[in-house]
Design a protein around this motif. Sequence first.
Motif, PDB file in Angstrom:
ATOM      1  N   SER A  76      24.156  -5.182   1.750  1.00  0.00           N
ATOM      2  CA  SER A  76      22.751  -4.851   1.260  1.00  0.00           C
ATOM      3  C   SER A  76      22.857  -3.510   0.611  1.00  0.00           C
ATOM      4  CB  SER A  76      21.708  -5.048   2.259  1.00  0.00           C
ATOM      5  OG  SER A  76      21.731  -6.113   3.166  1.00  0.00           O
ATOM      6  N   ASN A  77      22.273  -3.487  -0.688  1.00  0.00           N
ATOM      7  CA  ASN A  77      22.154  -2.513  -1.362  1.00  0.00           C
ATOM      8  C   ASN A  77      21.130  -1.518  -1.051  1.00  0.00           C
ATOM      9  OD1 ASN A  77      20.328  -4.192  -2.709  1.00  0.00           O
ATOM     10  ND2 ASN A  77      20.809  -3.131  -4.780  1.00  0.00           N
ATOM     11  N   TRP A  78      20.053  -1.895  -0.269  1.00  0.00           N
ATOM     12  CA  TRP A  78      18.927  -1.420   0.134  1.00  0.00           C
ATOM     13  C   TRP A  78      18.614  -1.359   1.595  1.00  0.00           C
ATOM     14  CZ3 TRP A  78      16.732   1.825  -3.223  1.00  0.00           C
ATOM     15  CH2 TRP A  78      16.883   1.783  -4.623  1.00  0.00           C
ATOM     16  N   MET A  79      18.368  -0.094   2.156  1.00  0.00           N
ATOM     17  CA  MET A  79      17.634  -0.231   3.510  1.00  0.00           C
ATOM     18  C   MET A  79      16.249   0.507   3.426  1.00  0.00           C
ATOM     19  SD  MET A  79      19.698  -1.198   5.816  1.00  0.00           S
ATOM     20  CE  MET A  79      19.225  -0.283   7.494  1.00  0.00           C
ATOM     21  N   GLY A  80      15.570  -0.078   4.096  1.00  0.00           N
ATOM     22  CA  GLY A  80      14.048   0.364   4.063  1.00  0.00           C
ATOM     23  C   GLY A  80      13.597   0.431   5.546  1.00  0.00           C
ATOM     24  N   TRP A  81      12.252   1.308   5.495  1.00  0.00           N
ATOM     25  CA  TRP A  81      11.518   1.268   6.752  1.00  0.00           C
ATOM     26  C   TRP A  81      10.252   0.752   6.459  1.00  0.00           C
ATOM     27  CZ3 TRP A  81      13.098   2.272  11.521  1.00  0.00           C
ATOM     28  CH2 TRP A  81      14.205   2.887  11.684  1.00  0.00           C
ATOM     29  N   PHE A  82       9.691  -0.084   7.342  1.00  0.00           N
ATOM     30  CA  PHE A  82       8.242  -0.407   7.055  1.00  0.00           C
ATOM     31  C   PHE A  82       7.447  -0.139   8.457  1.00  0.00           C
ATOM     32  CE2 PHE A  82       8.005  -3.047   3.193  1.00  0.00           C
ATOM     33  CZ  PHE A  82       9.492  -2.874   2.555  1.00  0.00           C
ATOM     34  N   ARG A  83       6.108  -0.103   8.295  1.00  0.00           N
ATOM     35  CA  ARG A  83       5.356  -0.020   9.613  1.00  0.00           C
ATOM     36  C   ARG A  83       4.583  -0.899   9.583  1.00  0.00           C
ATOM     37  NH1 ARG A  83       3.196   6.291   8.532  1.00  0.00           N
ATOM     38  NH2 ARG A  83       1.597   5.515   7.081  1.00  0.00           N
ATOM     39  N   GLN A  84       3.769  -1.429  10.812  1.00  0.00           N
ATOM     40  CA  GLN A  84       2.609  -2.070  10.935  1.00  0.00           C
ATOM     41  C   GLN A  84       1.758  -1.602  12.001  1.00  0.00           C
ATOM     42  OE1 GLN A  84       3.564  -6.487  11.154  1.00  0.00           O
ATOM     43  NE2 GLN A  84       1.572  -7.106  10.308  1.00  0.00           N
ATOM     44  N   ALA A  85       0.617  -1.270  11.779  1.00  0.00           N
ATOM     45  CA  ALA A  85      -0.495  -0.955  12.673  1.00  0.00           C
ATOM     46  C   ALA A  85      -1.253  -2.242  12.940  1.00  0.00           C
ATOM     47  CB  ALA A  85      -1.469   0.162  11.946  1.00  0.00           C
ATOM     48  N   PRO A  86      -1.834  -2.214  14.105  1.00  0.00           N
ATOM     49  CA  PRO A  86      -2.661  -3.362  14.765  1.00  0.00           C
ATOM     50  C   PRO A  86      -3.798  -3.693  13.839  1.00  0.00           C
ATOM     51  CG  PRO A  86      -2.253  -1.954  16.482  1.00  0.00           C
ATOM     52  CD  PRO A  86      -1.732  -1.129  15.244  1.00  0.00           C
ATOM     53  N   GLY A  87      -3.734  -5.064  13.285  1.00  0.00           N
ATOM     54  CA  GLY A  87      -4.750  -5.418  12.249  1.00  0.00           C
ATOM     55  C   GLY A  87      -4.357  -5.194  10.923  1.00  0.00           C
ATOM     56  N   LYS A  88      -3.466  -4.641  10.508  1.00  0.00           N
ATOM     57  CA  LYS A  88      -3.058  -4.172   9.179  1.00  0.00           C
ATOM     58  C   LYS A  88      -1.817  -4.761   8.704  1.00  0.00           C
ATOM     59  CE  LYS A  88      -5.200   0.177   9.281  1.00  0.00           C
ATOM     60  NZ  LYS A  88      -5.130   1.877   8.680  1.00  0.00           N
ATOM     61  N   GLU A  89      -1.592  -5.009   7.425  1.00  0.00           N
ATOM     62  CA  GLU A  89      -0.432  -5.632   6.981  1.00  0.00           C
ATOM     63  C   GLU A  89       0.715  -4.734   7.222  1.00  0.00           C
ATOM     64  OE1 GLU A  89      -2.478  -8.475   3.603  1.00  0.00           O
ATOM     65  OE2 GLU A  89      -1.014  -6.823   2.893  1.00  0.00           O
ATOM     66  N   ARG A  90       2.019  -5.226   7.343  1.00  0.00           N
ATOM     67  CA  ARG A  90       3.063  -4.448   7.163  1.00  0.00           C
ATOM     68  C   ARG A  90       3.147  -3.572   5.800  1.00  0.00           C
ATOM     69  NH1 ARG A  90       8.511  -6.995   9.349  1.00  0.00           N
ATOM     70  NH2 ARG A  90       6.949  -7.386  11.316  1.00  0.00           N
ATOM     71  N   GLU A  91       3.513  -2.479   5.902  1.00  0.00           N
ATOM     72  CA  GLU A  91       3.389  -1.302   4.762  1.00  0.00           C
ATOM     73  C   GLU A  91       4.881  -0.635   4.627  1.00  0.00           C
ATOM     74  OE1 GLU A  91       0.606   1.582   4.576  1.00  0.00           O
ATOM     75  OE2 GLU A  91       1.319   2.498   6.140  1.00  0.00           O
ATOM     76  N   PHE A  92       5.043  -0.421   3.339  1.00  0.00           N
ATOM     77  CA  PHE A  92       6.367   0.175   2.905  1.00  0.00           C
ATOM     78  C   PHE A  92       6.317   1.713   3.414  1.00  0.00           C
ATOM     79  CE2 PHE A  92      10.277   1.556   0.643  1.00  0.00           C
ATOM     80  CZ  PHE A  92       9.695   2.728  -0.112  1.00  0.00           C
ATOM     81  N   VAL A  93       7.292   2.274   3.877  1.00  0.00           N
ATOM     82  CA  VAL A  93       7.343   3.536   4.350  1.00  0.00           C
ATOM     83  C   VAL A  93       8.170   4.363   3.427  1.00  0.00           C
ATOM     84  CG1 VAL A  93       7.810   5.384   6.213  1.00  0.00           C
ATOM     85  CG2 VAL A  93       6.689   3.076   6.594  1.00  0.00           C
ATOM     86  N   ALA A  94       9.734   3.879   3.521  1.00  0.00           N
ATOM     87  CA  ALA A  94      10.657   4.630   2.599  1.00  0.00           C
ATOM     88  C   ALA A  94      11.786   3.678   2.572  1.00  0.00           C
ATOM     89  CB  ALA A  94      11.270   6.016   3.298  1.00  0.00           C
ATOM     90  N   ALA A  95      12.724   3.900   1.495  1.00  0.00           N
ATOM     91  CA  ALA A  95      13.783   3.080   1.091  1.00  0.00           C
ATOM     92  C   ALA A  95      15.061   4.067   0.709  1.00  0.00           C
ATOM     93  CB  ALA A  95      13.528   2.045   0.202  1.00  0.00           C
ATOM     94  N   ILE A  96      16.207   3.788   0.914  1.00  0.00           N
ATOM     95  CA  ILE A  96      17.489   4.514   0.355  1.00  0.00           C
ATOM     96  C   ILE A  96      18.258   3.360  -0.225  1.00  0.00           C
ATOM     97  CG2 ILE A  96      18.434   4.075   2.901  1.00  0.00           C
ATOM     98  CD1 ILE A  96      19.543   7.005   2.142  1.00  0.00           C
ATOM     99  N   ASN A  97      18.822   3.805  -1.234  1.00  0.00           N
ATOM    100  CA  ASN A  97      20.075   3.043  -1.889  1.00  0.00           C
ATOM    101  C   ASN A  97      21.131   3.193  -1.279  1.00  0.00           C
ATOM    102  OD1 ASN A  97      22.428   2.582  -4.037  1.00  0.00           O
ATOM    103  ND2 ASN A  97      20.469   1.352  -4.698  1.00  0.00           N
TER     104      ASN A  97
END
Length: 124
Positions: free
Chosen positions: A30-51
């Motif tokens: 994979s050429n990208w690694m990312g971090w996402f987060r999801q709080a209760p009742g909310k959609e998963r959201e982007f936090v950070a990514a690295i090539n």
Amino acid sequence: VQLQASGGGLVQAGDSLRLSCVASGGTYSSNWMGWFRQAPGKEREFVAAINWRSGHTYYADSVKGRFTISRDKAKNMVFLEMNSLKPEDSAVYYCAAGNGILSSIRSSRMYNYWGQGTQVTVSS
């Protein structure tokens, strides 16, 4: 490819945490690694990514200046250093891997592989 995230916990506002994610189980292409987060009742959201090859990093506005994503290519690991944590950072954090173009890195749909998530709770 399997992803294993760790490092979450319960901290106070202003504290720091370092999340880790290790990739295993086959050729890691994979050429990208990312971090996402999801709080209760909310959609998963982007936090950070690295090539993975270049090391270029990208952040959500909400964490820019406080969080740092990095990788260790030799160990197939990616990290998320989180400083000055706020209660609104509380969520389950997921690491993810995928192939795609720069304009897609903030979309969870670009990522093929996901870790199991690690809980981060920030008390006020």
